[in-house]
Design a protein around this motif. Structure first.
Motif, short mmCIF file in Angstrom:
data_model
loop_
_atom_site.label_atom_id
_atom_site.label_comp_id
_atom_site.label_asym_id
_atom_site.label_seq_id
_atom_site.Cartn_x
_atom_site.Cartn_y
_atom_site.Cartn_z
N LEU B 218 0.62 -1.34 0.37
CA LEU B 218 -0.12 0.20 0.24
C LEU B 218 1.08 0.88 -0.18
O LEU B 218 0.44 2.25 -0.11
CB LEU B 218 -1.18 0.21 1.01
N ILE B 219 2.60 1.46 0.85
CA ILE B 219 2.52 1.98 0.87
C ILE B 219 3.59 2.31 -0.20
O ILE B 219 3.72 3.96 -1.03
CB ILE B 219 3.91 2.25 2.28
N SER B 220 4.04 1.46 -0.90
CA SER B 220 4.55 1.27 -2.21
C SER B 220 3.30 2.20 -3.56
O SER B 220 3.57 2.91 -4.24
CB SER B 220 5.60 -0.27 -2.68
N GLU B 221 2.07 1.64 -3.25
CA GLU B 221 1.45 1.84 -4.39
C GLU B 221 1.24 3.68 -4.33
O GLU B 221 1.51 4.81 -5.04
CB GLU B 221 0.07 1.62 -4.43
N SER B 222 1.40 4.46 -2.46
CA SER B 222 1.36 5.26 -3.22
C SER B 222 1.74 6.15 -3.14
O SER B 222 2.16 7.09 -3.65
CB SER B 222 1.07 5.97 -0.99
N ILE B 223 3.79 5.72 -2.94
CA ILE B 223 4.47 6.79 -3.29
C ILE B 223 5.05 6.79 -4.60
O ILE B 223 4.57 7.68 -5.64
CB ILE B 223 5.44 5.55 -2.54
N ASP B 224 3.90 5.56 -5.34
CA ASP B 224 3.81 5.15 -7.09
C ASP B 224 3.46 6.44 -6.91
O ASP B 224 3.48 7.00 -8.89
CB ASP B 224 3.37 4.06 -7.22
N SER B 225 2.39 7.27 -7.59
CA SER B 225 1.43 8.07 -7.22
C SER B 225 1.86 8.75 -7.39
O SER B 225 0.53 9.85 -7.54
CB SER B 225 -0.38 7.30 -6.96
N LEU B 226 2.30 9.15 -7.01
CA LEU B 226 2.71 10.84 -5.55
C LEU B 226 4.05 11.17 -6.49
O LEU B 226 5.04 10.30 -6.81
CB LEU B 226 3.03 11.18 -4.42
N ASN B 227 4.05 12.49 -7.30
CA ASN B 227 5.52 12.89 -7.47
C ASN B 227 6.57 13.34 -6.78
O ASN B 227 6.41 14.82 -6.19
CB ASN B 227 4.89 13.56 -8.77
N VAL B 228 6.92 13.14 -6.31
CA VAL B 228 8.04 13.41 -5.49
C VAL B 228 9.25 14.23 -6.15
O VAL B 228 10.20 13.51 -6.46
CB VAL B 228 8.28 11.96 -4.41
N PRO B 229 9.57 14.86 -5.72
CA PRO B 229 11.05 16.03 -6.15
C PRO B 229 12.01 14.55 -5.40
O PRO B 229 12.44 14.28 -4.55
CB PRO B 229 10.92 17.35 -5.38
N ASP B 230 12.91 15.12 -6.84
CA ASP B 230 13.99 14.32 -6.69
C ASP B 230 14.54 14.58 -5.22
O ASP B 230 15.38 13.96 -5.07
CB ASP B 230 15.28 14.74 -7.61
N GLY B 231 14.63 15.37 -4.79
CA GLY B 231 15.66 16.41 -3.64
C GLY B 231 14.64 15.78 -2.14
O GLY B 231 15.70 15.13 -1.26
N ILE B 232 14.45 14.94 -2.42
CA ILE B 232 13.63 14.30 -0.80
C ILE B 232 13.30 12.92 -1.64
O ILE B 232 12.41 11.97 -1.31
CB ILE B 232 11.39 14.73 -1.28
N LYS B 233 13.85 11.86 -0.38
CA LYS B 233 14.31 10.81 0.13
C LYS B 233 12.85 9.80 1.19
O LYS B 233 12.53 10.91 1.85
CB LYS B 233 15.24 10.47 0.65
N ILE B 234 12.45 8.85 0.74
CA ILE B 234 11.39 8.30 1.36
C ILE B 234 12.34 7.34 1.96
O ILE B 234 11.91 6.42 0.94
CB ILE B 234 9.65 8.28 0.55
N ILE B 235 12.17 7.38 3.20
CA ILE B 235 12.52 5.54 3.74
C ILE B 235 11.52 4.78 3.95
O ILE B 235 10.74 5.15 5.31
CB ILE B 235 13.21 6.50 5.36
N THR B 236 10.45 3.74 3.81
CA THR B 236 9.87 2.77 3.90
C THR B 236 10.22 1.74 4.90
O THR B 236 11.79 2.00 5.10
CB THR B 236 9.76 2.24 2.74
N PRO B 237 9.06 1.12 5.47
CA PRO B 237 10.04 0.47 7.01
C PRO B 237 10.38 -0.50 6.31
O PRO B 237 10.25 -1.32 5.70
CB PRO B 237 7.81 0.40 6.93
#
Lengths: 121, 348
Positions: B218-237
């Motif tokens: 679910l977390i992966s699907e959410s991140i995929d659907s968002l346009n996260v700027p290159d400078g922001i890193k998302i650390i998943t569990p």
């Protein structure tokens, strides 16, 4: 890369999505505006994947889905739906659809789904 | 010239209020038609009763008695709310006033008491409140439907613009200046799209469609659907968990909270998502390295239309709170750093 036909009754949606997919390296073999054209294009090209809008006038996505599955029960069909309510969900389940994407879906998501299906084809 | 006694008598009889004359002991010696009509007692049944105390329900007797005592001292007492009992046991609301009747030597001869039956007024007031509330709900429902229709009609052309911008980026992206223009346009469209989604999610009422979901997917699907700027890193569990939830609604929660983090970070930063599981509950934390939220704004953060951002409806977090509560969970926020904590029961 996978071959596709893209079906949507909105010409701007149809053209922009098929341009996007071509630029991403997919082989877009044809575009159609309703369920009947979907069936005709499938018969002609036998693409790897059909990207099919659901709500279309006259011959809707369900028409296209039903008849494509009659030609090839293993046809890979990705549904694009604006309203995925319970009624639609039940109908979709009957046809063994490969994937359902709710509009508007992100391009990243669309690409990911199509590439995943490619690996299964 | 009309005799003043006749005037007084006429006023006594024609008054639309209940009027009674009491003797110095507080007993009714005379009353008008309206006291009879309202209480269903005949005049001869009312004469001799302590008025209006003997006609009051038990719960209000203390107020009536103490008011009467005060009247004896102050000579005037007004607007005492008392509930009266009819002959058949029915109760109605009334408001009473009274004054002492003094003779020429200033000696107490009796009392004049008047009462107004306010039941009808109360009923009307309640009906009015109910009608107003009904109108308000109908208006809100109409606004909701209208907003949903507008949002829906705007969404489709917007999504076409998004696709065309992506196509242009691929065709002309090599040129840095062109790329920047297209990026700017893309970000603005994204903002509009998210605001529309916020309104639609806030307005739509969807019944829960609960299923077992693997949280990492679910977390992966959410991140995929968002346009996260290159400078922001998302650390998943690092760990994973299964939850029972409505997948679509929970995606709205994750999208909103991750996006909230993205929008709080200026250029570069980190959003960290963690999962803690115990026997009875699951905690999902979303922490961002952004500027944080002040204490006074923290409580308001989940109120409708509150936002400190230059853009945004302020509805996103309200929808998040509503969805989590529908799942039997709670959401809290602490800052700095800003951490949203979703606590969910393991079983719905």
């Amino acid at each position: 890369m996978s071959s596709l036909v893209v079906i949507d009754d909105n010409v701007d949606t149809l053209d922009s999505i098929s341009d996007y997919l071509k630029l991403k390296g997919f082989d877009v073999l044809g575009c159609g505006r309703n369920g009947l054209e979907a069936v005709q294009l499938y018969e002609k090209f036998r693409p790897d994947i059909v990207l099919l809008d659901l709500a279309m006038p006259e011959y809707d996505g369900f028409y296209g889905l039903e008849h494509i599955k009659k030609i090839n029960s293993h046809a890979k069909v990705v549904i694009l739906t604006g309203v995925n309510d319970e009624v639609n969900e039940k109908k979709i389940k009957v046809y063994n659809v490969t994937e359902v994407l709710e509009k508007p879906c992100s391009l990243k998501q669309l690409e990911k789904v199509l590439k995943t299906i490619k690996m299964l084809v | 010239m009309i005799h003043s006694e006749k005037i007084a008598k006429t006023l006594f009889e024609i008054s639309p209020d209940m009027v009674a004359i009491l003797d110095s002991d507080g007993k009714i010696i005379d009353c008008n038609r309206h006291l009879e009509i309202n209480t269903n007692y005949r005049k001869n049944e009312l004469i001799g009763l302590a008025g209006p105390i003997d006609l009051i329900i038990d719960e209000d007797r203390e107020i009536a008695t103490s008011s009467f005592k005060e009247l004896k001292i102050t000579n005037l007492k007004q607007n005492i709310p008392l509930r009266m009992k009819r002959k058949n046991g029915d109760v109605f609301s009334s408001i009473w006033s009274g004054s002492t009747l003094l003779n020429d030597f200033n000696e107490l001869e009796g009392y004049l008491v008047t009462g107004k039956n306010i039941s009808e007024t109360q009923d009307l007031a309640l009906k009015l409140i109910s009608v107003k509330e009904q109108h308000r709900q109908e208006k809100l429902a109409l606004i909701g439907e209208f907003s949903a229709k507008i949002a829906h009609d705007i969404r489709n052309p917007l999504s076409i613009v998004v696709v065309c911008l992506e196509n242009l980026k691929m065709l002309y992206g090599a040129n840095e200046i062109k790329q920047k223009q297209l990026d700017r346009a893309g970000r603005s469209i994204e903002r509009i799209t998210h605001q529309i989604e916020d309104v639609l999610n806030f307005v739509r009422e969807r019944p829960l469609n609960v299923q077992e979901i693997i949280l990492s997917q679910l977390i992966s699907e959410s991140i995929d659907s968002l346009n996260v700027p290159d400078g922001i890193k998302i650390i998943t569990p690092k760990n994973d968990a299964k939850i029972f939830c409505d997948k679509k609604q929970f995606l709205i929660v994750l999208n909103n909270l991750i996006l909230n983090g993205v929008q709080s970070i200026d250029d570069t930063g980190i959003i960290e998502i963690t999962i803690n599981e115990s026997d009875n509950e699951l905690k999902i934390k979303i922490k961002d390295s952004g500027s944080g939220v002040s204490k006074e704004n923290m409580e308001k953060k989940i109120e409708p239309l509150f936002t400190t951002k230059q853009h945004g409806t302020g509805l996103g977090l309200v929808s998040v709170k509503s969805i989590i509560e529908t799942h039997g969970g709670i959401i809290s926020v602490s800052s700095p750093p800003t951490i949203f904590t979703i606590t969910l029961p393991k079983n719905l």
